[in-house]
Design a protein around this motif. Sequence first.
Motif, PDB file in Angstrom:
ATOM      1  N   TYR A  86       0.842  -1.207   0.000  1.00 40.85           N
ATOM      2  CA  TYR A  86       0.000   0.000   0.000  1.00 40.85           C
ATOM      3  C   TYR A  86       0.876   1.255   0.000  1.00 40.85           C
ATOM      4  N   GLU A  87       1.914   1.223   0.853  1.00 39.26           N
ATOM      5  CA  GLU A  87       2.828   2.366   0.910  1.00 39.26           C
ATOM      6  C   GLU A  87       3.539   2.554  -0.426  1.00 39.26           C
ATOM      7  N   ALA A  88       3.968   1.443  -1.036  1.00 43.27           N
ATOM      8  CA  ALA A  88       4.666   1.532  -2.322  1.00 43.27           C
ATOM      9  C   ALA A  88       3.743   2.088  -3.401  1.00 43.27           C
ATOM     10  N   ALA A  89       2.472   1.676  -3.388  1.00 46.96           N
ATOM     11  CA  ALA A  89       1.516   2.177  -4.380  1.00 46.96           C
ATOM     12  C   ALA A  89       1.272   3.668  -4.192  1.00 46.96           C
ATOM     13  N   SER A  90       1.192   4.117  -2.934  1.00 49.09           N
ATOM     14  CA  SER A  90       0.997   5.541  -2.649  1.00 49.09           C
ATOM     15  C   SER A  90       2.192   6.354  -3.122  1.00 49.09           C
ATOM     16  N   ARG A  91       3.390   5.858  -2.855  1.00 49.59           N
ATOM     17  CA  ARG A  91       4.613   6.556  -3.297  1.00 49.59           C
ATOM     18  C   ARG A  91       4.698   6.579  -4.818  1.00 49.59           C
ATOM     19  N   LEU A  92       4.262   5.488  -5.469  1.00 46.83           N
ATOM     20  CA  LEU A  92       4.277   5.458  -6.929  1.00 46.83           C
ATOM     21  C   LEU A  92       3.335   6.516  -7.493  1.00 46.83           C
ATOM     22  N   GLN A  93       2.156   6.603  -6.903  1.00 44.06           N
ATOM     23  CA  GLN A  93       1.197   7.612  -7.372  1.00 44.06           C
ATOM     24  C   GLN A  93       1.749   9.011  -7.195  1.00 44.06           C
ATOM     25  N   ALA A  94       2.411   9.258  -6.052  1.00 45.05           N
ATOM     26  CA  ALA A  94       2.997  10.571  -5.795  1.00 45.05           C
ATOM     27  C   ALA A  94       4.119  10.870  -6.793  1.00 45.05           C
ATOM     28  N   THR A  95       4.924   9.873  -7.090  1.00 47.54           N
ATOM     29  CA  THR A  95       6.019  10.056  -8.037  1.00 47.54           C
ATOM     30  C   THR A  95       5.484  10.347  -9.433  1.00 47.54           C
ATOM     31  N   GLN A  96       4.424   9.651  -9.835  1.00 48.71           N
ATOM     32  CA  GLN A  96       3.827   9.894 -11.142  1.00 48.71           C
ATOM     33  C   GLN A  96       3.260  11.309 -11.225  1.00 48.71           C
ATOM     34  N   SER A  97       2.701  11.783 -10.119  1.00 46.52           N
ATOM     35  CA  SER A  97       2.180  13.158 -10.085  1.00 46.52           C
ATOM     36  C   SER A  97       3.325  14.154 -10.220  1.00 46.52           C
ATOM     37  N   GLN A  98       4.451  13.877  -9.555  1.00 46.61           N
ATOM     38  CA  GLN A  98       5.618  14.742  -9.671  1.00 46.61           C
ATOM     39  C   GLN A  98       6.135  14.774 -11.102  1.00 46.61           C
ATOM     40  N   LEU A  99       6.131  13.606 -11.760  1.00 49.18           N
ATOM     41  CA  LEU A  99       6.581  13.548 -13.155  1.00 49.18           C
ATOM     42  C   LEU A  99       5.678  14.394 -14.054  1.00 49.18           C
ATOM     43  N   GLU A 100       4.368  14.287 -13.845  1.00 42.88           N
ATOM     44  CA  GLU A 100       3.434  15.064 -14.649  1.00 42.88           C
ATOM     45  C   GLU A 100       3.655  16.557 -14.427  1.00 42.88           C
ATOM     46  N   THR A 101       3.871  16.935 -13.175  1.00 45.38           N
ATOM     47  CA  THR A 101       4.132  18.349 -12.863  1.00 45.38           C
ATOM     48  C   THR A 101       5.422  18.806 -13.523  1.00 45.38           C
ATOM     49  N   LEU A 102       6.462  17.953 -13.464  1.00 45.95           N
ATOM     50  CA  LEU A 102       7.747  18.306 -14.063  1.00 45.95           C
ATOM     51  C   LEU A 102       7.623  18.455 -15.577  1.00 45.95           C
ATOM     52  N   TYR A 103       6.847  17.549 -16.201  1.00 44.15           N
ATOM     53  CA  TYR A 103       6.649  17.647 -17.646  1.00 44.15           C
ATOM     54  C   TYR A 103       5.963  18.967 -18.012  1.00 44.15           C
ATOM     55  N   SER A 104       4.935  19.327 -17.234  1.00 45.35           N
ATOM     56  CA  SER A 104       4.211  20.565 -17.498  1.00 45.35           C
ATOM     57  C   SER A 104       5.123  21.772 -17.334  1.00 45.35           C
ATOM     58  N   LEU A 105       5.932  21.760 -16.266  1.00 41.40           N
ATOM     59  CA  LEU A 105       6.852  22.869 -16.011  1.00 41.40           C
ATOM     60  C   LEU A 105       7.903  22.978 -17.107  1.00 41.40           C
ATOM     61  N   THR A 106       8.411  21.852 -17.512  1.00 42.36           N
ATOM     62  CA  THR A 106       9.432  21.841 -18.559  1.00 42.36           C
ATOM     63  C   THR A 106       8.875  22.375 -19.868  1.00 42.36           C
ATOM     64  N   ALA A 107       7.652  21.949 -20.212  1.00 38.14           N
ATOM     65  CA  ALA A 107       7.024  22.423 -21.449  1.00 38.14           C
ATOM     66  C   ALA A 107       6.792  23.930 -21.391  1.00 38.14           C
ATOM     67  N   ARG A 108       6.359  24.430 -20.246  1.00 36.13           N
ATOM     68  CA  ARG A 108       6.085  25.873 -20.112  1.00 36.13           C
ATOM     69  C   ARG A 108       7.378  26.678 -20.219  1.00 36.13           C
ATOM     70  N   LEU A 109       8.412  26.246 -19.538  1.00 35.87           N
ATOM     71  CA  LEU A 109       9.685  26.959 -19.584  1.00 35.87           C
ATOM     72  C   LEU A 109      10.282  26.922 -20.984  1.00 35.87           C
ATOM     73  N   SER A 110      10.085  25.813 -21.679  1.00 35.13           N
ATOM     74  CA  SER A 110      10.596  25.705 -23.050  1.00 35.13           C
ATOM     75  C   SER A 110       9.912  26.720 -23.946  1.00 35.13           C
ATOM     76  N   ARG A 111       8.612  26.890 -23.764  1.00 37.60           N
ATOM     77  CA  ARG A 111       7.881  27.874 -24.583  1.00 37.60           C
ATOM     78  C   ARG A 111       8.346  29.284 -24.274  1.00 37.60           C
ATOM     79  N   LEU A 112       8.576  29.568 -22.962  1.00 40.64           N
ATOM     80  CA  LEU A 112       9.049  30.886 -22.584  1.00 40.64           C
ATOM     81  C   LEU A 112      10.437  31.156 -23.154  1.00 40.64           C
TER      82      LEU A 112
END
Length: 333
Positions: free
Chosen positions: A301-327
């Motif tokens: 359960y803990e591993a699944a929760s950490r995986l979900q959190a990590t995937q959310s961080q990846l999505e946030t990082l992708y969004s940030l990277t795309a925005r900074l690239s456009r800027l």
Amino acid sequence: MSAVSLGDLARTFMLRRQNVALKADAQRLSTEVITGLAADTRRKVGGDLAVLNSMDSSLALLAARSSITTETAMTASAMQTALAQMDGVASGLSLDLLSLTPGGSSTTIDQLGEQAEDAFRSAVSALNTQVGDRSIFGGTRPQAAAVVDADALLGLLDTVAAGAASAADVQTAIGNWFDSPAGYAGLAYGGGDVLAPVTVGSGEKVTLGVTANDPALRETLKGLAMAAMLNRGALAGASADRAELAQIAGKVLVQGHGERVDLAARLGRTEARIDQAASAAAAEATALKIARKDLLGIDEYEAASRLQATQSQLETLYSLTARLSRLSLTDYL
């Protein structure tokens, strides 16, 4: 137009490094969620891999032994089927042969001869049974046919019985040929010695000590061969002698029934030991796997929760990277 600053390059490098680290974490956590085991085994056991290595070695040994045990069990089962086939045709034919009266008609004797030759061919086919590409009655030479094919063997027997003037002569000629090392063993048997014992469990060895040169099987072939000669021209025109030969062959087959039963019983005891060894090995493997799971197991359960959190961080990082690239591209233009 402004140039790309060192700060932009440093930021890009930092984002890439974070991306790699998050992907690695996601991959590791995915593996742990799927397997229920820690991906970093060294860290999980505190650097002491001795116990884990011992478990893995034992499991590998059990897996290898399981493969050998399964193959041995399949061979034993195929042997049992072949022996049943031989006993079935021999026992059935013996009753018909012994039911022939001394004054039996030539037609009846001819029919018994055809039946006997078919039975002989069936027995030879049973002895040449293969499991995979291995001849199960070939002993230490499983790559070769255990016995020459029925046509070749009958041709040899025709020569052996040629010139016999009585049923007793046929019996003696064929009997001597099957018993002589220069006869059946040297000219018809294509296998080798009895196989060495095989390890199927801890301290448990079995041997499938049955080849096509086994005395019980030779005796069966001997009786079938005598009867088959009735269909090969032996004692042609002498009905009384042919009827006597049928009686002799029937008695040989009846006398060999006990030996065939003993052989099947011996093989059956070996099969029972193989089954017991397989069950014990399966239980041991299950216990080791449970112990290994206890040693390396994680909180899923803990591993699944950490995986979900990590995937959310990846999505946030992708969004940030795309925005900074456009800027950055806007600044560049």
